[in-house]
Design a protein around this motif. Structure first.
Motif, PDB file in Angstrom:
ATOM      1  N   ALA A 202       0.855  -1.186   0.000  1.00  0.00           N
ATOM      2  CA  ALA A 202       0.000   0.000   0.000  1.00  0.00           C
ATOM      3  C   ALA A 202       0.887   1.230   0.000  1.00  0.00           C
ATOM      4  CB  ALA A 202      -0.919   0.018   1.207  1.00  0.00           C
ATOM      5  N   VAL A 203       0.346   2.311  -0.553  1.00  0.00           N
ATOM      6  CA  VAL A 203       1.004   3.612  -0.506  1.00  0.00           C
ATOM      7  C   VAL A 203       0.015   4.600   0.095  1.00  0.00           C
ATOM      8  CG1 VAL A 203       0.372   4.050  -2.924  1.00  0.00           C
ATOM      9  CG2 VAL A 203       2.158   5.413  -1.833  1.00  0.00           C
ATOM     10  N   VAL A 204       0.472   5.316   1.124  1.00  0.00           N
ATOM     11  CA  VAL A 204      -0.393   6.191   1.917  1.00  0.00           C
ATOM     12  C   VAL A 204       0.150   7.614   1.853  1.00  0.00           C
ATOM     13  CG1 VAL A 204      -1.342   6.641   4.215  1.00  0.00           C
ATOM     14  CG2 VAL A 204      -0.919   4.278   3.475  1.00  0.00           C
ATOM     15  N   GLY A 205      -0.700   8.568   1.463  1.00  0.00           N
ATOM     16  CA  GLY A 205      -0.329   9.965   1.542  1.00  0.00           C
ATOM     17  C   GLY A 205       0.658  10.431   0.488  1.00  0.00           C
ATOM     18  N   LEU A 206       0.727   9.753  -0.641  1.00  0.00           N
ATOM     19  CA  LEU A 206       1.599  10.161  -1.744  1.00  0.00           C
ATOM     20  C   LEU A 206       0.781  10.199  -3.034  1.00  0.00           C
ATOM     21  CD1 LEU A 206       4.859   8.130  -0.962  1.00  0.00           C
ATOM     22  CD2 LEU A 206       4.578  10.610  -0.829  1.00  0.00           C
ATOM     23  N   PRO A 207      -0.074  11.196  -3.198  1.00  0.00           N
ATOM     24  CA  PRO A 207      -0.990  11.215  -4.351  1.00  0.00           C
ATOM     25  C   PRO A 207      -0.281  11.346  -5.691  1.00  0.00           C
ATOM     26  CG  PRO A 207      -1.078  13.306  -3.149  1.00  0.00           C
ATOM     27  CD  PRO A 207      -0.292  12.357  -2.301  1.00  0.00           C
ATOM     28  N   ARG A 208       0.967  11.829  -5.718  1.00  0.00           N
ATOM     29  CA  ARG A 208       1.670  11.998  -6.988  1.00  0.00           C
ATOM     30  C   ARG A 208       2.397  10.727  -7.435  1.00  0.00           C
ATOM     31  NH1 ARG A 208       5.591  16.880  -6.812  1.00  0.00           N
ATOM     32  NH2 ARG A 208       5.817  16.206  -8.982  1.00  0.00           N
ATOM     33  N   LEU A 209       2.402   9.703  -6.623  1.00  0.00           N
ATOM     34  CA  LEU A 209       3.062   8.455  -7.015  1.00  0.00           C
ATOM     35  C   LEU A 209       2.229   7.783  -8.101  1.00  0.00           C
ATOM     36  CD1 LEU A 209       5.691   7.222  -5.835  1.00  0.00           C
ATOM     37  CD2 LEU A 209       4.240   5.549  -4.704  1.00  0.00           C
ATOM     38  N   GLY A 210       2.814   7.572  -9.282  1.00  0.00           N
ATOM     39  CA  GLY A 210       2.042   7.164 -10.442  1.00  0.00           C
ATOM     40  C   GLY A 210       1.827   5.666 -10.566  1.00  0.00           C
ATOM     41  N   LEU A 211       0.566   5.266 -10.749  1.00  0.00           N
ATOM     42  CA  LEU A 211       0.258   3.857 -10.957  1.00  0.00           C
ATOM     43  C   LEU A 211       0.728   3.371 -12.325  1.00  0.00           C
ATOM     44  CD1 LEU A 211      -3.318   3.524  -9.420  1.00  0.00           C
ATOM     45  CD2 LEU A 211      -1.111   3.002  -8.379  1.00  0.00           C
TER      46      LEU A 211
END
Length: 247
Positions: free
Chosen positions: A90-99
């Protein structure tokens, strides 16, 4: 689990706990599918191959806390390595991390949860996720976590056999510190050309032992993104130093 973004609301933590309880076989396959001459120990999480050469044990220790600074690219690589080899993350609090970038690195998005906006207490959201996942990447947006809270979350990760990577904030006494910086790129001439790779310098610091430095390239290969050790560069015009690190 899926890669859909979850929004903070009153019932979010309860919903996360329910989902964590339903995650099947956490950790059973997260280290079992990496082609290496020496197989990873089952208490390690897989990482991009050039990073494995820098880490003391060749992977991220399960039950540890890693403090991370620098470009987002390597964080994405960690998520891709774990989910692409059967683990859950999971990634939390990093909205710019690209899927999209994660998928191009080999991530299995059905095994990746994204909580772009975890609300006022992202550390509590991460604590819940540690109960059911192999890897949790927590973005702190520059905030510091109190030492007492660091100890509680570190103990939770250790007891659950999960790995917590904390990015963009202050954390006391992590197991490892990772720092990556973009130092250049290849393939572009003066105002023209096509970007072929991004060059990263990486530093690994452990509680015991010397700090290790390494260099690696993030290369585009036919719709896939691969991690490679830094190639010897013979044409200096292919490399341009970046004045600012990009993520």
């Amino acid at each position: 689990m899926g890669s859909e973004a979850l929004s903070p609301d009153q019932g979010m933590l309860d919903e996360l706990r329910r989902r964590m309880a339903a995650v099947p076989g956490r950790g059973e396959s997260a280290t079992g599918h990496i082609p290496r001459e020496q197989p990873l120990r089952r208490d390690l999480l897989p990482v991009p191959p050039p990073l494995a050469d820098l880490l003391p044990d060749g992977g991220l220790p399960k039950g540890s806390v890693v403090a991370y600074t620098g470009a987002h690219s390597l964080l994405t690589g960690l998520l891709a390595s774990v989910t692409g080899n059967g683990g859950h993350a999971a990634v939390v609090g990093l909205p710019r991390l690209g899927l999209l970038a994660a998928a191009e690195m080999g991530a299995e998005l059905s095994r990746l949860a994204v909580i772009a906006d975890p609300g006022p207490d992202p550390a509590e959201v991460a604590a819940v996720l540690l109960d059911g996942l192999d890897l949790v990447v927590l973005g702190l947006s520059g905030f510091s976590v109190a030492p007492s809270r660091c100890r509680v979350l570190a103990a939770r990760a250790r007891n659950r056999g999960a790995t917590l990577v904390v990015a963009g904030g202050e954390w006391v006494n992590p197991t490892l510190r990772l720092d990556s910086r973009v130092t250049g790129y290849r393939g572009l001439g003066p105002g023209r050309g096509r970007l072929r790779s991004v060059c990263l310098d990486v530093r690994v610091s452990a509680k015991a032992g010397q700090t290790r430095h390494g260099h690696m390239d993030l290369c585009a290969q036919a719709g896939r993104t691969e991690w490679l050790p830094r190639e010897t560069i013979t044409r200096t015009t292919e490399v341009t130093a970046l004045r600012e690190a990009v993520s």
